[in-house]
Motif scaffolding. Structure first.
Motif, PDB file in Angstrom:
ATOM      1  N   GLY A  32       0.786  -1.230   0.000  1.00 26.23           N
ATOM      2  CA  GLY A  32       0.000   0.000   0.000  1.00 26.23           C
ATOM      3  C   GLY A  32       0.813   1.272   0.000  1.00 26.23           C
ATOM      4  N   SER A  33       2.147   1.184  -0.040  1.00 25.86           N
ATOM      5  CA  SER A  33       2.991   2.388  -0.037  1.00 25.86           C
ATOM      6  C   SER A  33       2.736   3.233  -1.271  1.00 25.86           C
ATOM      7  CB  SER A  33       4.474   2.003   0.005  1.00 25.86           C
ATOM      8  OG  SER A  33       4.815   1.393   1.220  1.00 25.86           O
ATOM      9  N   VAL A 104       8.339  -3.008  -9.096  1.00 28.92           N
ATOM     10  CA  VAL A 104       8.461  -1.880  -8.169  1.00 28.92           C
ATOM     11  C   VAL A 104       9.572  -2.220  -7.182  1.00 28.92           C
ATOM     12  CG1 VAL A 104       7.338  -0.507  -6.385  1.00 28.92           C
ATOM     13  CG2 VAL A 104       6.033  -1.249  -8.394  1.00 28.92           C
ATOM     14  N   GLU A 105      10.534  -1.320  -7.056  1.00 27.08           N
ATOM     15  CA  GLU A 105      11.667  -1.526  -6.155  1.00 27.08           C
ATOM     16  C   GLU A 105      11.739  -0.390  -5.150  1.00 27.08           C
ATOM     17  OE1 GLU A 105      15.199  -1.781  -8.465  1.00 27.08           O
ATOM     18  OE2 GLU A 105      14.512  -3.473  -9.693  1.00 27.08           O
ATOM     19  N   GLY A 106      11.992  -0.727  -3.896  1.00 25.15           N
ATOM     20  CA  GLY A 106      12.189   0.262  -2.850  1.00 25.15           C
ATOM     21  C   GLY A 106      13.560   0.103  -2.232  1.00 25.15           C
ATOM     22  N   ILE A 111       9.783  -5.078  -4.387  1.00 30.25           N
ATOM     23  CA  ILE A 111       8.511  -5.110  -3.660  1.00 30.25           C
ATOM     24  C   ILE A 111       7.524  -6.038  -4.351  1.00 30.25           C
ATOM     25  CG2 ILE A 111       6.634  -3.720  -2.727  1.00 30.25           C
ATOM     26  CD1 ILE A 111       9.500  -3.161  -1.593  1.00 30.25           C
ATOM     27  N   ALA A 112       7.412  -5.905  -5.671  1.00 26.55           N
ATOM     28  CA  ALA A 112       6.490  -6.749  -6.432  1.00 26.55           C
ATOM     29  C   ALA A 112       6.844  -6.665  -7.905  1.00 26.55           C
ATOM     30  CB  ALA A 112       5.038  -6.316  -6.212  1.00 26.55           C
TER      31      ALA A 112
END
Length: 301
Positions: A32-33, A104-106, A111-112
């Motif tokens: 949810g970020s 998606v990378e943090g 992340i996914a």
């Protein structure tokens, strides 16, 4: 790019050739970020990532994959040509769309991700036609060079590659593409063919077990039938295991700025080093150094 008839590719890269859509943020992310960052669209896919790295090492890779005859496909092929990759053996179809991968990378890693490689799967064995029709090889005179494969192919097609006549003389190097597709590498365990490049999670899926170290995972893969297994574990020790023995080494410590494509860079650098005559130990050192430079942002995308 159509290669002259007398120029043989140094290696075949078979699998996903697509567009990567990558969102990266310097923030720690959870479900949810909603954070600021950058979104890039770049040529990608495991086979293409490997080919691009091999080309940087001075090799001549040829791509065997499916790319649509849509504007996205034309643009992708033009980008590959510009990178010095041989695209003359690609299967191009009016009925298939060019595949995509979205991630998606943090700051805390991947992340996914979603891989839309349906066109590659639908094309199936059509992508291998150049290996049977004389352009690259025939069944009576099979390709005897290096082949990098990824698990975006169907398990049925991977089984044909592991056991069929077209690849009986090839040096097979195989990666699963993602943990979700690790089981597709089972035909190579059953056939005892090829060098498998997997991370700790993927090794666990193939062995139906949990491992604390790359060496334990590599040992188990050999026990399951693998001819050779190269197992990575992030910033922890990597193990290259075969009947010749086990080689274990910790990679350099670096600041991680990106993760998508790191495994492909490692695999390509390892293959390039061994083709250049490097020892097993030197090949592992070069592969770890290349992957470290990639994740730290020191190498181009």
């Amino acid at each position: 790019m159509t290669a002259p008839a007398d120029i043989r590719p140094d290696i075949l890269c078979i699998g996903s050739v697509l567009w990567d859509v990558i969102g990266r943020s310097a923030s720690h992310m959870a479900k949810g970020s909603d954070v600021p960052g950058r979104i890039v669209t770049i040529p990608g896919g495991v086979a293409l990532n490997i080919a691009m790295t091999l080309a940087r090492f001075g090799l001549r890779p040829a791509l065997l994959s499916a790319v649509g005859r849509d504007p996205e496909g034309d643009h992708l092929v033009a980008e590959c040509d510009g990178l010095g990759l041989d695209t003359s053996y690609l299967y191009r179809s009016d009925d298939l769309k060019t595949d995509r991968y979205m991630a998606v990378e943090g700051a805390n890693g991947l992340i996914a991700a979603i891989a839309d490689a349906h066109s590659l799967e639908e094309a199936g064995a059509k992508i291998l036609r150049p290996l049977g029709d004389g352009r690259l090889a025939t069944e009576d005179s099979p390709f005897d060079g290096a082949v990098a494969l990824d698990g975006n192919l169907t398990e049925q097609l991977l089984d044909e590659i592991a056991t069929g006549p077209l690849f009986r003389a090839a040096d097979l190097r195989v990666a699963p593409a993602s943990p979700g597709k690790a089981e597709r590498l089972l035909p190579f365990l059953r056939a005892g063919r090829g060098t498998l490049y997997v991370n700790l999670e993927e090794a666990g899926i193939l062995c139906l077990a949990r491992f604390e170290s790359a060496e334990a995972a590599a040992t188990a893969l050999l026990g399951r039938g693998a001819a050779r297994a190269v197992v990575t574990h992030g910033g922890n020790e990597t193990c290259d295991a075969s009947a010749e023995g086990h080689l274990v080494r910790r990679p350099p410590e670096v600041m991680v700025t990106r993760v998508t494509g790191a495994g492909d860079t490692f695999m390509a650098a390892h293959i390039a080093a061994e083709r250049a005559g490097a020892s097993r130990e030197d090949a592992l050192v070069r592969a770890q150094s290349a992957a470290a430079a990639y994740v730290s942002g020191d190498h181009p995308t």
